[in-house]
Design a protein around this motif. Structure first.
Motif, PDB file in Angstrom:
ATOM      1  N   TYR A  97     -23.567   7.184  63.763  1.00  0.00           N
ATOM      2  CA  TYR A  97     -22.495   7.319  62.784  1.00  0.00           C
ATOM      3  C   TYR A  97     -21.177   7.346  63.537  1.00  0.00           C
ATOM      4  O   TYR A  97     -21.138   7.572  64.742  1.00  0.00           O
ATOM      5  N   VAL A  98     -20.108   7.076  62.795  1.00  0.00           N
ATOM      6  CA  VAL A  98     -18.797   7.043  63.422  1.00  0.00           C
ATOM      7  C   VAL A  98     -17.959   8.164  62.815  1.00  0.00           C
ATOM      8  O   VAL A  98     -17.953   8.363  61.602  1.00  0.00           O
ATOM      9  N   ASP A  99     -17.325   8.919  63.677  1.00  0.00           N
ATOM     10  CA  ASP A  99     -16.424   9.958  63.187  1.00  0.00           C
ATOM     11  C   ASP A  99     -15.120   9.868  63.964  1.00  0.00           C
ATOM     12  O   ASP A  99     -15.132   9.825  65.195  1.00  0.00           O
ATOM     13  N   PRO A 156     -20.969  -2.167  57.249  1.00  0.00           N
ATOM     14  CA  PRO A 156     -20.782  -2.538  55.843  1.00  0.00           C
ATOM     15  C   PRO A 156     -19.323  -2.441  55.393  1.00  0.00           C
ATOM     16  O   PRO A 156     -18.949  -3.039  54.394  1.00  0.00           O
ATOM     17  N   ILE A 157     -18.501  -1.711  56.122  1.00  0.00           N
ATOM     18  CA  ILE A 157     -17.122  -1.580  55.670  1.00  0.00           C
ATOM     19  C   ILE A 157     -16.304  -2.807  56.067  1.00  0.00           C
ATOM     20  O   ILE A 157     -15.358  -3.194  55.397  1.00  0.00           O
ATOM     21  N   THR A 158     -16.716  -3.443  57.146  1.00  0.00           N
ATOM     22  CA  THR A 158     -15.959  -4.592  57.632  1.00  0.00           C
ATOM     23  C   THR A 158     -16.613  -5.907  57.252  1.00  0.00           C
ATOM     24  O   THR A 158     -15.948  -6.884  56.959  1.00  0.00           O
ATOM     25  N   ARG A 209     -20.918  -5.807  52.696  1.00  0.00           N
ATOM     26  CA  ARG A 209     -20.866  -4.443  52.182  1.00  0.00           C
ATOM     27  C   ARG A 209     -22.223  -3.945  51.715  1.00  0.00           C
ATOM     28  O   ARG A 209     -22.412  -2.767  51.460  1.00  0.00           O
ATOM     29  N   PRO A 256     -21.289   2.328  59.122  1.00  0.00           N
ATOM     30  CA  PRO A 256     -19.933   2.261  58.583  1.00  0.00           C
ATOM     31  C   PRO A 256     -18.916   2.741  59.620  1.00  0.00           C
ATOM     32  O   PRO A 256     -19.079   3.823  60.186  1.00  0.00           O
ATOM     33  N   GLY A 257     -17.926   1.918  59.880  1.00  0.00           N
ATOM     34  CA  GLY A 257     -16.888   2.315  60.824  1.00  0.00           C
ATOM     35  C   GLY A 257     -17.117   1.835  62.248  1.00  0.00           C
ATOM     36  O   GLY A 257     -16.266   2.002  63.119  1.00  0.00           O
ATOM     37  N   ASP A 311     -14.515  -0.571  63.576  1.00  0.00           N
ATOM     38  CA  ASP A 311     -13.266   0.125  63.840  1.00  0.00           C
ATOM     39  C   ASP A 311     -13.341   0.860  65.185  1.00  0.00           C
ATOM     40  O   ASP A 311     -12.406   0.827  65.987  1.00  0.00           O
TER      41      ASP A 311
END
Lengths: 269, 468, 318
Positions: free
Chosen positions: B246-248, B277-279, B282, B289-290, B293
């Protein structure tokens, strides 16, 4: 014109959201057509962090959220000073080759009805600006503006077949037509300040078409004109889905989500 | 068709010890060893998943015990050719996502790049760690005759099959140790170590001291899952799925029993579209997600870089000789297959006239979709394709119907020749380019067939590079 | 270690233990079948479904058709039964396949080949005659897998998660077996010392493979309900007793606490349970009420289990 904007997005969740990540492109474009005097993006849940600027000049912000209960509100607001440049986009730092915007997407693929529109255009493309105005005007008459008649997944061909749509659909049809005639075209999301204007169109969508001598020029097919100082440019992409201001992904969420957008926009001079 | 073993009925010297050995094996031994090999594969769990509409099942990839052999001289040429190509491909990717010199110089047409969906707009202008976009490149090579090895295709995204290269050797060594004692065969077992060092060298801007490397897999249902777990095991790194990460705040972590741990370098075996899925797509549920980024913020490296796929597009392939010359100032060591670009008028005329003797491919397609094999097509199919090509010529390329070289397999009672190709794996790190002395040989098990894909009745062979 | 890895290891062991438990139940049923008393046999078959917690599922698919062959097949091969031996082994394998790299090649081979072999059994049409062979196969393979884990794995957190899975499943299963038949262990004057009692008690001991162990501990004349309660619930020397499993879970959770240098709720809970158990006796349990006691035990075990998941499997983010 000094335009004051307050854009408020509220999500209501029917159950607890274990994890939510959002990517936000809600910062007015940094170009010579407009100057951002003040701008802030705030969320009542989670922390907003500035990430990076992409090759299309977007300043991207992110929100990482955990265990949201009830609702979340994101408010972007500030003041932007705009100039009328007869629609020509000036001074945006971007690195993407314009030819990339000749690509079709699911939402902008041409269809028979769009081919027919194309046949109405003059054969002579040598005066590009004139030709683009012609495309804009043909598209502005191709469907009727009926609010709520389409959804975010409606394609250019869907809306032209049903004969109605909103600004998003006008934009998709113009993009499709322009690309078909070998003009790079892209979707722009932003804000529109109109005296006595339609409140629904305060968040607005239009099109930029690349013209060899001028560069990117903004056309608004739902108003049949070039963009002027009433327009605040925010976000661009191949189509509407590619240009959304807020994208979010929820993890392990099984409930429903209800979205509400309120925009107030005014001339503050 | 080139027979790799016999030259005018005489056995070529590289093959002679093995042919003699193979012919001396009694049939019962061959059968026994065959089933031993199969049991070994099954025991270790080397399978690939096959999908149909109802469920997924696991199959063993057919393994043939007769080795494919390359002399040192032959190998050296392949090796230097593949290294050259891999460097050129990375230079090309770096260029087209930044200054685009090769396009400005009109060596490669702009349309071909910018209108291509494989050219990832979101990667434009991004400084990829160490300027390496595609650290693992699998090059599909065929042998035309005694001298000429030619490149059929480059695979810059996530080429698979390297685990078979290593396991095939492992199994051959277990079953026929005597061969390895008497002949001098280059080892391949150092591949995972080199891969690990290659990945280690590709550190992102913000990287912890102990670089944490993981392999990202779509999961056990993926056809190459065995390979993913094999490589993780051999490199001693974690094999993760999207849900393990996960990305935080822009940093990528993996969930562990001790809590979270930062991840620095991801060798991903999932497609661009599913990474985040965010970039991208989806609907992807195997991504993180992320992640994109986090990548663009310099906190994690994704290998290969999103958007690398443009370099192995069939339309780009036809420009490889020019690409090599442009960036390296060298002549290509390995030639391409003769290719006609339908976008060019003269080529188009030729292709349309000679469809019967050509293979026509769609440029953005992969895996044999939208392909016409002239010699196997009906008149109706040919005329249908003719219209398709004429309507959109730039979407097609054509090649002669190539003939793959042949190597024997242990057939029921005797050795019989079958067609083979070759896939070496090139590793491109920040300061070094490496190729282990070996490759994957795929073999079409059906007599006369040219299809070597494991999903369509292909098998594999151990590939030997002789030390002298 | 990845959180998912820990979870996969844990479930691998649970499924293997479950396959083993079901094989043992079937073995008892097979014995009963050799004793000529049809009415009792009928009951025995349904109670096996009950013990393994799948009676409702069986009825869902086959109505009240409690035929021996059908039930056997349901317990061994049926895909409709998520806890059939075949399904347990299939799930054990798919769990361990996800973490191929966390276990030794030998452990993987042991699980993988067990799956391939039982797959071969399943391809043939089932006949009751095969039952003893299948039971022996499952029991010996489970022992092989356990032994391979013991002999080849590092004694680290991998080993702890594998072990915890085994003992959580075992404690749960033993508790349920006793509970399904708890009434035969109650001091009811009607039954005490009767033939039926003896038969039922023996069956219960056999179904957890504790018959010989019990005899060795209490001798031939010691078969009475107090001793059985003592043996199956509190006796540390009996590998099927609740106390034995609790003690193992406790020690592995303590290991994890040490390895990770972090307290865990699961460990706190289990050590409290163990402390309480040490003060218990069969008499005290009967005073609480055997059924009530077991329900409370299962509830507590469940709580330990969900804390274990919270502590280690869900990837706490900080």
């Amino acid at each position: 014109m000094k335009i004051s904007i307050n854009h408020k997005t509220t999500y209501n969740f029917s159950s607890n959201v274990p994890k939510l990540m959002q990517s936000i492109r809600l910062y007015p474009s940094n170009c010579k057509n407009q100057k951002t005097i003040s701008w802030s993006i705030k969320s009542d849940k989670g922390m907003i962090t500035e990430s990076h600027s992409d090759a299309l000049g977007h300043k991207i912000f992110n929100i990482y959220n955990k265990e949201i209960i009830g609702s979340q509100t994101i408010i972007s607001k500030g003041i932007v000073e705009t100039k009328d440049t007869s629609g020509v986009l000036k001074g945006l730092k971007e690195k993407v080759n314009t030819l990339c915007f000749l690509r079709d997407t699911e939402l902008t693929k041409a269809c028979r009805k769009i081919d027919l529109l194309s046949k109405k255009l003059s054969k002579n493309k040598s005066n590009e600006i004139l030709f683009c105005h012609q495309m804009n005007s043909v598209v502005s008459q191709s469907i009727k503006y009926i609010s709520g008649s389409t959804s975010i997944y409606t394609s250019a061909s869907d809306s032209i077949s049903q004969g109605s749509g909103v600004c998003q659909d006008f934009a998709h049809i113009l993009i499709s037509l322009a690309r078909k005639n070998n003009f790079p075209a892209r979707y722009i999301s932003g804000f529109l300040m109109e005296e006595n204007g339609n409140a629904e169109q305060a968040t607005h969508a239009w099109v930029e078409i690349f013209i060899n001598d001028l560069g990117w020029v903004g056309f608004d097919p739902s108003h049949n004109k070039c963009i002027d100082e009433g327009y605040v440019r925010v976000c661009c992409g191949l189509d509407s889905l590619d240009s959304s201001m807020i994208k979010g992904v929820k993890t392990n969420f099984n409930g429903d989500e209800n979205l509400k957008v309120d925009v107030s926009i005014s001339n503050c001079q | 068709m080139f027979n790799e073993v016999y030259e005018k009925r005489r056995i070529r010297s590289v093959y002679s010890p093995v042919i003699n050995w193979a012919k001396s094996l009694p049939e019962s031994t061959i059968l026994k060893r065959k089933s031993e090999a199969e049991n070994l594969f099954k025991k270790i769990g080397i399978t690939f998943s096959v999908y149909n509409n109802y469920d997924t099942s696991e199959r063993l990839i057919p393994f043939d015990m007769f080795p494919r052999i390359l002399s040192k001289t032959e190998w050296k040429k392949i090796q230097s050719g593949v290294v050259q190509r891999s460097m050129a491909l990375n230079a090309f990717l770096n260029d087209i996502y930044n200054d685009g010199e090769i396009i400005k110089a009109k060596v490669v047409p702009a349309d071909l790049i910018y209108k291509n969906p494989a050219y990832e707009i979101k990667m434009v202008g991004f400084k990829v760690p160490k300027k390496i976009y595609s650290p693992i490149i699998g090059t599909d090579i065929i042998r035309e005759d005694k001298r000429n090895f030619k490149v059929l295709e480059d695979n810059c995204r996530t080429p698979s099959g390297v685990s078979y290269m290593i396991e095939n050797r492992e199994i051959m060594m277990r079953m026929f140790p005597e061969l390895f004692q008497s002949l001098k065969i280059e080892p391949v077992e150092n591949y995972p170590e080199i891969l690990l060092n290659t990945l280690k060298s590709l550190t992102p801007k913000n990287c912890s001291k102990n670089r944490n490397i993981v392999i990202l897999t779509p999961g056990p249902l993926n056809s190459a899952y065995y390979e993913h777990s094999f490589l993780a095991d051999m490199m001693g790194v974690e094999l993760v799925q999207g849900s393990d990460l996960y990305v935080d705040q822009g940093i990528t972590y993996m969930k562990t029993t001790r809590g979270r741990e930062k991840v620095d370098i991801i060798y991903r075996r999932i497609d661009d579209n599913f990474i985040d899925p965010i970039t991208f797509d989806r609907n992807s549920c195997i991504g993180v997600p992320g992640l994109f980024d986090s990548y663009k913020s310099g906190n994690v490296n994704i290998c290969s870089a999103p958007g690398s796929g443009i370099a192995d597009d069939k339309a780009i392939y036809t420009y490889m000789p020019e690409i090599i010359k442009f960036y390296l100032g060298e002549e290509p060591i390995l030639e391409n297959i003769k290719t006609w670009r339908c976008s060019e008028k003269k080529d188009l005329e030729y292709v349309v006239k000679n469809l019967k003797n050509l293979v026509v491919k769609e440029v953005h397609g992969s895996g044999g979709y939208g392909m016409l094999i002239g010699s196997h097509a009906t008149n109706k199919q040919i005329s249908h394709f003719k219209t398709k090509i004429k309507n959109n010529p730039s979407n097609y390329i054509a090649q002669p119907i190539i003939s793959l070289s042949s190597v024997p397999i242990f057939n029921k009672k005797s050795l019989s020749p079958r067609h083979v190709d070759l896939r070496p794996f090139c590793l491109v790190g920040s300061n070094s380019v490496n190729l282990v002395n070996g490759a994957l040989t795929r073999v079409a098990l059906k007599e006369g067939s040219l299809v070597v894909n494991s999903s369509q009745g292909g098998g594999v062979k151990d590939t030997w590079v002789m030390t002298e | 270690m990845l959180s998912r890895t820990a979870e996969n290891l844990y479930w691998t062991s649970r499924y293997i233990e479950r396959a083993d438990s079901i094989a043992r139940l079937l073995e008892v049923a097979y014995r009963i079948n050799l004793i000529p008393n049809t009415s009792r046999t009928q009951n025995e078959w349904t109670s096996i479904l009950e013990t393994s917690g799948i009676k409702d599922e069986y009825i869902l698919h086959y109505k009240e058709n409690f035929k021996k062959d059908k039930i056997e097949n349901f317990l061994i091969f049926d895909e409709k039964n998520g806890s059939s031996i075949f399904e347990c082994i299939r799930k054990a394998r798919s769990n361990i396949k996800m973490v191929r790299t966390a276990v030794t090649l030998e452990v993987w081979n042991a699980v993988n080949s067990t799956f391939h072999d039982i797959e071969k059994f399943s391809e043939k049409k089932y006949s009751s005659r095969d039952l003893p062979g299948i039971i022996d196969f499952v029991k010996s393979r489970v022992n092989l897998i356990r032994g391979t884990i013991q002999n080849t794995q590092l004694i680290d957190d991998t080993f702890d998660f594998l072990s915890i899975g085994t003992y959580v499943e075992r404690a749960d299963f033993t508790a349920r077996i006793i509970d399904v038949k708890y009434f035969i262990l109650l001091p009811s004057s009607n039954y005490v010392g009767s033939q039926i009692d003896n038969f039922q008690w023996t069956l219960m001991l056999r179904s957890v493979s504790a018959y010989r162990g019990f005899k060795q501990t209490y001798g031939n004349n010691g078969v009475n309900h107090m001793n059985i309660i003592e043996f199956l619930i509190l006796d540390m020397t009996c590998p099927r007793s609740l106390m034995f499993s609790l003690d193992k879970i406790n020690s592995h959770l303590t290991n994890l606490k040490k390895i990770y240098k972090k307290n865990s709720k699961a460990e706190e809970e289990i050590s409290l349970i163990v402390k309480k158990f040490k003060k218990l006796s069969a008499k005290k349990i009967l005073n609480i009420g055997l059924h009530e006691f077991l329900l409370e035990f299962i509830r507590k075990l469940y709580s330990v289990n969900s804390n274990l998941q919270n502590n280690y499997f869900f990837g706490k983010e900080k």
